[in-house]
Write a protein that holds these residues in place. Structure first.
Motif, mmCIF file in Angstrom:
data_model
loop_
_atom_site.group_PDB
_atom_site.id
_atom_site.type_symbol
_atom_site.label_atom_id
_atom_site.label_comp_id
_atom_site.label_asym_id
_atom_site.label_seq_id
_atom_site.Cartn_x
_atom_site.Cartn_y
_atom_site.Cartn_z
ATOM 1 N N THR A 173 0.779 -1.074 -0.425
ATOM 2 C CA THR A 173 -0.380 -0.250 -0.222
ATOM 3 C C THR A 173 0.743 1.503 -0.193
ATOM 4 O OG1 THR A 173 0.051 0.177 2.812
ATOM 5 C CG2 THR A 173 -1.912 -1.013 0.604
ATOM 6 N N ILE A 174 2.062 1.138 -0.074
ATOM 7 C CA ILE A 174 3.390 2.124 -0.433
ATOM 8 C C ILE A 174 3.618 2.247 -1.071
ATOM 9 C CG2 ILE A 174 5.386 3.474 1.325
ATOM 10 C CD1 ILE A 174 4.407 2.864 4.202
ATOM 11 N N MET A 175 4.566 1.350 -2.096
ATOM 12 C CA MET A 175 4.679 1.092 -2.916
ATOM 13 C C MET A 175 4.373 1.619 -3.792
ATOM 14 S SD MET A 175 7.465 -0.956 -4.667
ATOM 15 C CE MET A 175 7.984 -2.784 -5.249
ATOM 16 N N PRO A 176 2.913 1.431 -4.467
ATOM 17 C CA PRO A 176 2.798 2.334 -6.054
ATOM 18 C C PRO A 176 3.185 3.890 -5.674
ATOM 19 C CG PRO A 176 1.244 1.146 -5.246
ATOM 20 C CD PRO A 176 1.964 0.533 -4.094
ATOM 21 N N THR A 177 3.185 4.537 -4.834
ATOM 22 C CA THR A 177 2.290 6.051 -4.232
ATOM 23 C C THR A 177 4.084 6.673 -4.539
ATOM 24 O OG1 THR A 177 2.046 5.675 -2.100
ATOM 25 C CG2 THR A 177 0.295 6.165 -3.429
ATOM 26 N N LEU A 178 4.586 5.843 -3.279
ATOM 27 C CA LEU A 178 5.716 6.891 -2.213
ATOM 28 C C LEU A 178 6.738 6.967 -3.494
ATOM 29 C CD1 LEU A 178 7.084 8.197 -0.374
ATOM 30 C CD2 LEU A 178 7.873 6.336 0.601
ATOM 31 N N LEU A 179 7.346 5.402 -3.728
ATOM 32 C CA LEU A 179 7.902 4.913 -5.583
ATOM 33 C C LEU A 179 8.319 6.231 -5.929
ATOM 34 C CD1 LEU A 179 10.807 2.954 -5.173
ATOM 35 C CD2 LEU A 179 9.397 1.329 -6.601
ATOM 36 N N PRO A 180 7.566 6.042 -6.730
ATOM 37 C CA PRO A 180 7.568 6.980 -7.641
ATOM 38 C C PRO A 180 8.167 8.122 -7.619
ATOM 39 C CG PRO A 180 6.258 5.969 -8.184
ATOM 40 C CD PRO A 180 5.768 5.148 -6.841
ATOM 41 N N MET A 181 7.536 9.009 -6.416
ATOM 42 C CA MET A 181 8.293 10.097 -5.928
ATOM 43 C C MET A 181 9.218 10.673 -5.542
ATOM 44 S SD MET A 181 4.818 10.815 -3.102
ATOM 45 C CE MET A 181 5.105 12.656 -2.905
ATOM 46 N N PHE A 182 10.169 9.358 -5.108
ATOM 47 C CA PHE A 182 11.841 9.515 -4.357
ATOM 48 C C PHE A 182 12.516 9.100 -5.484
ATOM 49 C CE2 PHE A 182 10.962 5.673 -2.284
ATOM 50 C CZ PHE A 182 12.602 5.750 -2.399
ATOM 51 N N LEU A 183 11.901 7.984 -5.903
ATOM 52 C CA LEU A 183 13.603 6.990 -6.565
ATOM 53 C C LEU A 183 14.235 7.559 -7.461
ATOM 54 C CD1 LEU A 183 14.320 4.043 -6.919
ATOM 55 C CD2 LEU A 183 12.725 3.928 -8.395
ATOM 56 N N ASN A 184 13.532 8.738 -8.161
ATOM 57 C CA ASN A 184 14.999 9.036 -9.826
ATOM 58 C C ASN A 184 15.208 10.608 -8.879
ATOM 59 O OD1 ASN A 184 15.067 10.036 -12.194
ATOM 60 N ND2 ASN A 184 14.123 11.950 -12.246
ATOM 61 N N ASN A 185 14.730 10.940 -8.039
ATOM 62 C CA ASN A 185 16.172 11.755 -6.852
ATOM 63 C C ASN A 185 16.671 10.525 -6.169
ATOM 64 O OD1 ASN A 185 13.412 13.808 -8.095
ATOM 65 N ND2 ASN A 185 13.510 14.631 -5.824
ATOM 66 N N PHE A 186 16.500 9.984 -5.995
ATOM 67 C CA PHE A 186 16.931 9.234 -5.018
ATOM 68 C C PHE A 186 18.834 8.395 -6.024
ATOM 69 C CE2 PHE A 186 19.690 5.569 -2.942
ATOM 70 C CZ PHE A 186 19.793 6.254 -1.595
ATOM 71 N N VAL A 187 17.707 8.259 -6.702
ATOM 72 C CA VAL A 187 19.500 7.609 -8.596
ATOM 73 C C VAL A 187 19.980 8.265 -8.246
ATOM 74 C CG1 VAL A 187 19.296 6.413 -10.050
ATOM 75 C CG2 VAL A 187 18.066 5.736 -8.526
ATOM 76 N N LYS A 188 20.065 9.535 -8.856
ATOM 77 C CA LYS A 188 20.367 11.389 -9.127
ATOM 78 C C LYS A 188 21.287 11.633 -8.356
ATOM 79 C CE LYS A 188 17.374 12.349 -13.395
ATOM 80 N NZ LYS A 188 16.445 13.906 -13.389
ATOM 81 N N LYS A 189 20.913 11.429 -6.872
ATOM 82 C CA LYS A 189 22.066 11.876 -5.921
ATOM 83 C C LYS A 189 22.834 11.027 -5.225
ATOM 84 C CE LYS A 189 21.494 15.232 -1.541
ATOM 85 N NZ LYS A 189 20.283 15.102 -0.795
ATOM 86 N N TYR A 190 22.589 9.461 -5.536
ATOM 87 C CA TYR A 190 23.528 8.741 -4.874
ATOM 88 C C TYR A 190 23.354 7.911 -6.239
ATOM 89 C CZ TYR A 190 22.486 10.835 -0.821
ATOM 90 O OH TYR A 190 22.091 12.046 0.256
ATOM 91 N N PRO A 191 24.407 8.033 -6.732
ATOM 92 C CA PRO A 191 24.178 7.157 -8.676
ATOM 93 C C PRO A 191 25.368 6.337 -8.331
ATOM 94 C CG PRO A 191 25.831 8.752 -9.287
ATOM 95 C CD PRO A 191 25.293 9.478 -7.478
ATOM 96 N N LYS A 192 26.211 6.013 -6.972
ATOM 97 C CA LYS A 192 26.529 4.913 -6.754
ATOM 98 C C LYS A 192 25.877 3.783 -6.060
ATOM 99 C CE LYS A 192 31.156 7.222 -7.126
ATOM 100 N NZ LYS A 192 32.630 7.597 -6.065
#
Length: 312
Positions: free
Chosen positions: A100-119
């Motif tokens: 119940t959290i995966m489909p809403t929260l994940l799209p909100m933060f995943l792209n930002n996190f990957v860009k900020k911490y690419p390693k």
């Protein structure tokens, strides 16, 4: 006795099969079997009962696996110490998220996190709360995002946000004319619920003060997804409750069926959780910072009442 041997033992204990364990460890099956045999010879005990199908741990083997897990975790901490000293945020990170959290929260933060911490090499898996606790305890995931509090002495929790419950009430429903909802308005017989195993379901049941066992002439519809519950509600089969972030994806027509609670609004506590061994803390803290920064603008409710995800 080596860390490698203990790692192989843990892999066999998890997979109950030498071949699958070898594949997980990226070694040949004879190599893995030989190392485990050496360890058993050194200890002069059998860790596994190979006569059983699937392979089972012996009684002493169960105790060895528990200790081996602690030793392997502590050995991993050495690399953590070095990474933190160098300020390095990277490497593989396994994250579990409840459905119940995966489909809403994940799209909100995943792209930002990957860009900020690419390693950081994220591996994300959708798991229910019981699966998350088991995998955290066994060291198969590094952290998870779930509804809390869990009241588990082995799990630490870092609160990310409080997410209000929102009612979805179709036209012509007995509550559709209300401006604001009160918890006393809820009746479990009138509620479309998620299937058993979802902690959000338990939160809804805890919220329904009029909850009682169903009688034979009653029926109750359940589903594995909130989206399905909304569709069933639109067919006039009842109302449902959903987490606030799910309401943001509804179309304009469906949003007209939303009904908010009077303050304090019932809400769930959502946290980033991890094992008390505190491995990979630099990545956990980085993820917390990213999510907390994004969620502040999405959820602006101030006065909330936390509803426990644990069944009463």
């Amino acid at each position: 006795m080596t860390i490698t041997q203990l790692t192989y033992v843990l892999a066999v204990a998890e997979n109950q099969n030498f071949t699958k364990a070898a594949q997980k460890c990226f070694v040949t099956q004879p190599t893995l079997s030989m190392q485990i045999q050496k360890l058993e010879d050194q200890l002069n005990v059998l860790i596994f009962d190979r006569s059983k199908k699937p392979i089972e741990l012996t009684e002493v083997g169960k105790k060895i696996v528990t200790q081996a897990r602690n030793i392997v975790n502590e050995s991993n901490r050495i690399q953590d110490i070095v990474d933190q000293e160098k300020g390095f945020i990277g490497g593989e990170f396994k994250l579990g998220i409840i459905p119940t959290i995966m489909p809403t929260l994940l799209p909100m933060f995943l792209n930002n996190f990957v860009k900020k911490y690419p390693k950081v090499k994220l591996k994300i898996e959708e798991l229910n709360t019981d699966e998350i606790i088991t995998r955290l305890n066994e060291g198969h995931i590094d952290a998870a995002i779930a509804a809390t509090p869990l009241e588990n002495e082995n799990i630490k929790e870092r609160v990310l946000y409080f997410e209000p419950f929102v009612a979805y009430v179709p036209q012509n429903h007995r509550l559709s004319s209300k401006k604001k909802l009160e918890t006393s308005d809820l009746e479990i017989e009138d509620m479309l619920l998620l299937e058993d195993g979802h902690c959000f379901r338990d939160g809804v049941i805890n919220l329904c003060k009029t909850f009682k066992n169903q009688t034979d002439d009653k029926f109750q519809l359940e589903s594995g997804s909130i989206e399905t519950l909304v569709k069933l509600s639109n067919e006039g089969l009842g109302m449902t409750l959903m987490p606030y972030l799910h309401t943001l994806d509804l179309n304009d027509k469906s949003k007209k069926n939303l009904l908010y609670f009077k303050e304090p609004s019932p809400a769930r506590e959502v946290s980033l959780i991890y094992h008390k061994s505190e491995l990979k803390m630099q990545i956990i803290e980085a993820m917390q910072d990213v999510i907390s920064g994004i969620i502040r603008g999405a959820i602006t409710f101030q006065n909330v009442q936390i509803i426990s995800p644990l069944p009463k």
